[in-house]
Each structure stands twice: as C-alpha cells, then as structure tokens.
Design a protein around this motif. Structure first.
Motif, PDB file in Angstrom:
ATOM      1  N   LEU A 268      -7.758  10.057   6.089  1.00  0.00           N
ATOM      2  CA  LEU A 268      -6.427   9.560   6.436  1.00  0.00           C
ATOM      3  C   LEU A 268      -5.463  10.726   6.661  1.00  0.00           C
ATOM      4  O   LEU A 268      -4.636  10.697   7.575  1.00  0.00           O
ATOM      5  N   THR A 269      -5.587  11.747   5.830  1.00  0.00           N
ATOM      6  CA  THR A 269      -4.718  12.920   5.971  1.00  0.00           C
ATOM      7  C   THR A 269      -5.020  13.674   7.264  1.00  0.00           C
ATOM      8  O   THR A 269      -4.101  14.114   7.969  1.00  0.00           O
ATOM      9  N   LEU A 270      -6.289  13.806   7.590  1.00  0.00           N
ATOM     10  CA  LEU A 270      -6.671  14.448   8.858  1.00  0.00           C
ATOM     11  C   LEU A 270      -6.132  13.656  10.045  1.00  0.00           C
ATOM     12  O   LEU A 270      -5.639  14.229  11.027  1.00  0.00           O
ATOM     13  N   ALA A 271      -6.216  12.333   9.943  1.00  0.00           N
ATOM     14  CA  ALA A 271      -5.692  11.491  11.025  1.00  0.00           C
ATOM     15  C   ALA A 271      -4.178  11.624  11.128  1.00  0.00           C
ATOM     16  O   ALA A 271      -3.615  11.640  12.238  1.00  0.00           O
ATOM     17  N   LEU A 272      -3.504  11.741   9.992  1.00  0.00           N
ATOM     18  CA  LEU A 272      -2.052  11.929  10.002  1.00  0.00           C
ATOM     19  C   LEU A 272      -1.685  13.259  10.660  1.00  0.00           C
ATOM     20  O   LEU A 272      -0.741  13.323  11.466  1.00  0.00           O
TER      21      LEU A 272
ATOM     22  N   VAL B 107      -1.218  10.068   0.694  1.00  0.00           N
ATOM     23  CA  VAL B 107      -1.507  10.744   1.960  1.00  0.00           C
ATOM     24  C   VAL B 107      -0.424  11.769   2.281  1.00  0.00           C
ATOM     25  O   VAL B 107      -0.715  12.904   2.671  1.00  0.00           O
ATOM     26  N   MET B 108       0.843  11.375   2.088  1.00  0.00           N
ATOM     27  CA  MET B 108       1.944  12.288   2.394  1.00  0.00           C
ATOM     28  C   MET B 108       1.933  13.504   1.478  1.00  0.00           C
ATOM     29  O   MET B 108       2.168  14.634   1.919  1.00  0.00           O
ATOM     30  N   ARG B 109       1.672  13.285   0.175  1.00  0.00           N
ATOM     31  CA  ARG B 109       1.651  14.415  -0.763  1.00  0.00           C
ATOM     32  C   ARG B 109       0.523  15.383  -0.412  1.00  0.00           C
ATOM     33  O   ARG B 109       0.699  16.600  -0.453  1.00  0.00           O
TER      34      ARG B 109
ATOM     35  N   ASP C 194       0.823  -1.214   0.000  1.00  0.00           N
ATOM     36  CA  ASP C 194       0.000   0.000   0.000  1.00  0.00           C
ATOM     37  C   ASP C 194       0.865   1.275   0.000  1.00  0.00           C
ATOM     38  O   ASP C 194       0.429   2.326   0.435  1.00  0.00           O
ATOM     39  N   ARG C 195       2.096   1.162  -0.488  1.00  0.00           N
ATOM     40  CA  ARG C 195       3.004   2.313  -0.519  1.00  0.00           C
ATOM     41  C   ARG C 195       2.393   3.479  -1.313  1.00  0.00           C
ATOM     42  O   ARG C 195       2.569   4.639  -0.949  1.00  0.00           O
ATOM     43  N   ALA C 196       1.674   3.143  -2.399  1.00  0.00           N
ATOM     44  CA  ALA C 196       1.082   4.204  -3.218  1.00  0.00           C
ATOM     45  C   ALA C 196       0.067   5.008  -2.413  1.00  0.00           C
ATOM     46  O   ALA C 196      -0.029   6.231  -2.551  1.00  0.00           O
TER      47      ALA C 196
END
Length: 541
Positions: free
Chosen positions: A348-352, A181-183, A174-176
């Motif tokens: 996911l981004t909000l959780a990050l 999420v990081m971008r 699931d690296r993609a």
C-alpha cells in the motif's frame, strides 16, 4: 578589539585536511568560531579559497542570512586594516554569491541546474504545504479504493489486505490503516532509497527455519540492544559500589551488590540470543541486609544506594518482560504473523508513493521531500555511488560545512557526503552540532548519525577528528551548575542518546561581575537590570 579564542576554539578554526566533527555545547560560541574558520580559509596566505567554493549548510533561512551577514562584516572589518588586500576585496564581492544556504535551497540549486538529467520539468513549483497535505490525503484515498476494488499488487494481496483491515479497522472505519500507511510513507521518505528499504524490511519476516530466524536482523538487534543496556547497568553497579565502600557508606551492601554485578557481567558475555535470555532470566535479587540505626552509616548514602539498586531491578524486570517473555518458537510464529500484516502495508505504501508522485507530476509541483530525492537521483546512481555530476561538485567544493548536524536525516547525509571529498586524499567535511539539542526526531531527523561519528572520530586527530567545545559563555556558574546537576543523573544513552558525563557537561567559559545585592536582599537580577537601564538612558552607570 580582536576576539580571544580558547585552545579548543582555535583548533576548530585552524584544523585542515580532515573530516571534523565539532560537538558544540550550548553557548560555546560556535557561530563566531565558524565565521573565523571561514575567514581563515578565504584569507589563507598560501592557499586561499574563494568563498563561493565553500558549501555552508545551515538549518533555517534566518540562520543562513545571519551567517552571510556576519561573514561579510568580518571581511569588511579585515579590509579596514588591509585596504590594499586584493583577495579580501574579491571575497567581499563573492560572498553575495556564496552557497551559505539551507539544505532545501541547496537541493533546489541542484534541480535548477541539472533538471534535464532526470527529465524534470524546469517549470516546477514548490507546492503550498496545505495543498500538498490535501493531495496526500487524496492519493491515500485512491490507493485504498484500488485495494478494495481488488488490486493484486502481489499474489494473494487482496486476502492479506482484508485480513489486515479486519485487525485494524474499527467500527467499519479504515482510518487506522490509512494512518499506518501515511506514517510509514513519511518515514521511508526520510531514507535515501525508500523502495529498497521497504522490500528489504519484508525479507526480515520471510524466514523458514529457526536458524534463519536466529540470524535475522530482528534477533541481532535485540541482542545488541539488551547487551548495551546491561553494560550500562554494570557502570551503575560500579558507581553504587563506590558509594557503598566510602566512609559512612552502607558497606554491608557490598557483597550482595558484587554478586548481582557478576550476574549482569555473565549476561553481557552471552554469545547469542538463547544464552543471553538464559543469563538475563537467571538474574535474581535478594533482600538487602539490615543496617541497624546504631551502626555508622550515612543515611543519604544508604538511601542513594538503595534507590540506585531499585532502578536496576526495574530495568532488569523490563528486559525480561519486553524481550524474553516467550519461547523462541512462539516468537518466530508471531513474527511470521506480523509479516502477513506488514506485507500488504508495504505494498500500500509503495502504491501511495507511485500515486502521489503521479498526482504531483500532473500539476508540476514538488514538495520538500521530492527536492531531496530528486537531487539525490542527480548525484548518486541506484547503488549509491557518485554520478559524474557529483564528481564535478566534489572537485568544486573546497569545504562542505554543516551546521546543526544533529538534526540531519539520512537523505541529507548522503547528499552532503557525495558532494564532499570523502573518498579523496583530502577529506573536507566539517560538521558542527550538539546531540543534546536535537529536537527534530519527529521530523525524521537522525541524531544517530551524529552519535556514530561522535564515538568513532578521534579526539587525537587524524583523517576523522572530533573536537569538543564544552565551555558555556552565556551563563553564570550558578546556572551551569544547576543544569549539570539536573542532567548528570537524568540523561544517558536511553534518555537523550548520550551519557551526560564529564565530556558532555557544561563548563564555565566567561567571567561575570559579582552578583549585586539589593538592600532588601532580594533579586540581584532586577538590580543589575535597573543599572543597565540607567546606563542606557544617561550614558554612564
């Protein structure tokens, strides 16, 4: 000997009581002009300003140190001719405490002085970039583990998350997904209110009717973008028609070029997406009429018109392929499907954001993005309005000066706007840069901020004034002509963000001695270098 400034440079030095955008071309002497402007502000005979009431933001620590040194030297030089000037003596001392700084150092200054307003531990440290990157990866891993463990950040999240991984995960990895999420995280952290932006973006995918879809920001942005591209094509057609109509030009092409231009004009006048689509898809291109060899026609002009028209044909084809390749109903369905993928990505981004912030708080470290957002939290409320602390800085700063403005992001823009007197009777922002030299978009710089003001501010003056410094004092005419010849046909709004025309071009600013010729007729630059070396060693040429 005192430096002589051009009329435009002198205007930059002297202008007061307005917001100023200086578009400073390469080699236009902007640093010397900035130093002279600051010297003028602090030595004004009627209303002198202490230099520690100026906020001067530069791009790097080295640039800030150089600016401070040059200002200090300029003050000392003025003191030599006015040794009894008490004000200059005072500025010579205050310059060491002046806020000639980077945006990061300014944010750190705000945090050190107002940490209690946001419950920030004053013992915080700036995390090592390597350590921050490692913590970032660990935070992403934790968030992904929670998602796989069945986290329900909204009803139905888990099913949407699994569907998204089925689409983007490859070979069981699931690296993609993590990369997406990081971008997204890094992008939104360049915005003033990242959580609000993320939730607002989701709304663009939550339409129910076709009418709501047609009024969405997505459709409106397509209409604006395509219309702008069509307007540039009209400019290009006008240029082709001018060449075709000249003596020796391929005048047989004129009627066809005029018909095609009319079709593009009709498309520009499209009131909505449907009309725009019909008009663009109706643009057709017939074969150019044949021009016999015995007809009086310059081959270079003929070829230039043909190639220019070919470029327009390719751009029209690209519009059809990129924006009008399917029906509105199919496009609406595609957007709803995209929304199902986007929603778990946003959460996911909000959780990050939450996890990464908690991990950093546990170790009492912050990164550069945190500095900007914590400073922003001190200076603006949730609606973006100035806090009482911001108003204190508004009263304190007589001028807010920003160098390399083309490389600012939206967080920095709001930070420096809110400590200026933008809402007062005497606006005091001074911004200098050159959008043609913007190279940090990969770091989330927003050259659009510069461009918006470049087009909005008036050259004639007023509360918002633009001044163009076009003359280059570094290079000979031959170099400047070569640069202009490269960028006139190459750079437009699509490539470089600005049309390279008479307003954007470089102009010769300095007079150089005639090029020296060696006996063998080769490189004059080497001959000049030998003479300068001889002068350095012997004191004379």
């Amino acid at each position: 000997m005192a430096m002589t400034f051009t009329p435009d440079q002198q205007k930059v030095i002297d202008i007061r009581d307005c917001n100023v955008l200086v578009s400073a071309a390469a080699g236009s002497g902007k640093t010397a002009v900035l130093v002279e402007r600051i010297l003028g502000l602090i030595s004004d005979s009627e209303h002198p300003v202490d230099i520690d009431r100026l906020l001067v933001v530069t791009f790097t620590n080295a640039a800030a140190a150089e600016m401070r040194e040059r200002i200090h030297n300029a003050i000392l030089a003025r003191l030599e001719s006015e040794p009894d000037n008490d004000n200059l003596q005072r500025q010579a001392v205050l310059v060491h405490h002046a806020q000639i700084t980077t945006i990061d150092s300014f944010c750190r200054f705000i945090l050190k002085n107002h940490f209690q307003e946001i419950d920030l531990d004053p013992g915080f440290t700036i995390g090592d970039p390597g350590k921050i990157k490692l913590m970032e990866k660990e935070a992403v891993a934790k968030v992904m583990e929670e998602a796989y463990a069945g986290a329900q950040w909204y009803e139905g999240f888990y099913n949407d998350f699994i569907d998204m991984t089925d689409v983007y995960a490859t070979k069981g990895q699931d690296r993609a997904v993590e990369d997406m999420v990081m971008r997204l995280y890094r992008f939104v952290m360049s915005l003033p209110f990242p959580e609000k932006w993320l939730m607002h973006t989701l709304e663009d995918y939550q339409f129910k009717t076709m009418e709501e879809f047609l009024n969405s920001s997505y459709i409106r942005s397509i209409v604006t973008l395509v219309s702008n591209k069509l307007e540039r094509m009209i400019v290009q057609y006008n240029a082709l028609l001018q060449v075709a109509s000249e003596a020796g030009g391929p005048d047989k092409y004129v009627p066809l070029l005029e018909r095609e231009r009319e079709m593009v004009l009709e498309a520009v006048n499209g009131a909505d997406y449907a009309q725009l689509k019909d008009a663009v898809c109706s643009i057709t291109f017939d074969r150019l009429p044949t021009i016999r060899k015995d007809e009086a026609c310059d081959e270079d002009k003929k070829e230039a018109v043909k190639q220019g028209r070919e470029r327009i044909k390719k751009r029209v084809a690209a519009l059809k392929e990129n924006y009008f390749f399917e029906s509105l109903s199919d496009m609406k369905e595609d957007m709803l499907i995209a929304g199902k993928v986007l929603k778990p990505l946003v959460y996911l981004t909000l959780a990050l954001m939450k996890q990464f912030a908690a991990d950093k708080a546990k170790e009492n470290v912050i990164d550069f993005s945190d500095m900007e957002h914590f400073a922003l939290k001190i200076l603006v409320d949730e609606d973006g309005n100035p806090t009482d602390t911001a108003r204190l800085y508004q009263e304190h700063y007589a001028q807010v000066m920003i160098d390399e403005y083309q490389d600012s992001n939206e967080v920095q823009e709001l930070l420096l706007t809110v400590v200026s007197k933008d809402g007062w009777d005497k606006p005091n922002r001074f911004m200098v840069g050159d959008v043609k030299q913007s190279i940090y978009k990969f770091r989330m710089a927003r050259p659009e901020l510069f461009l918006e003001k470049y087009h909005r501010y008036q050259l004639a003056g007023g509360r918002e004034t633009r001044i163009d410094l076009k003359q280059n004092f570094r290079s000979r005419k031959e170099v400047i002509d070569a640069v202009n010849n490269v960028f006139y046909p190459l750079m437009d709004e699509a490539v470089g963000g600005i049309r390279y025309d008479e307003d954007a071009a470089l102009y010769v600013g300095a007079t150089y001695p005639e090029a020296l010729q060696r006996e063998d007729g080769q490189s004059t630059a080497q001959t000049e270098m030998l003479i300068y070396e001889y002068k350095d060693e012997n004191g004379e040429a």
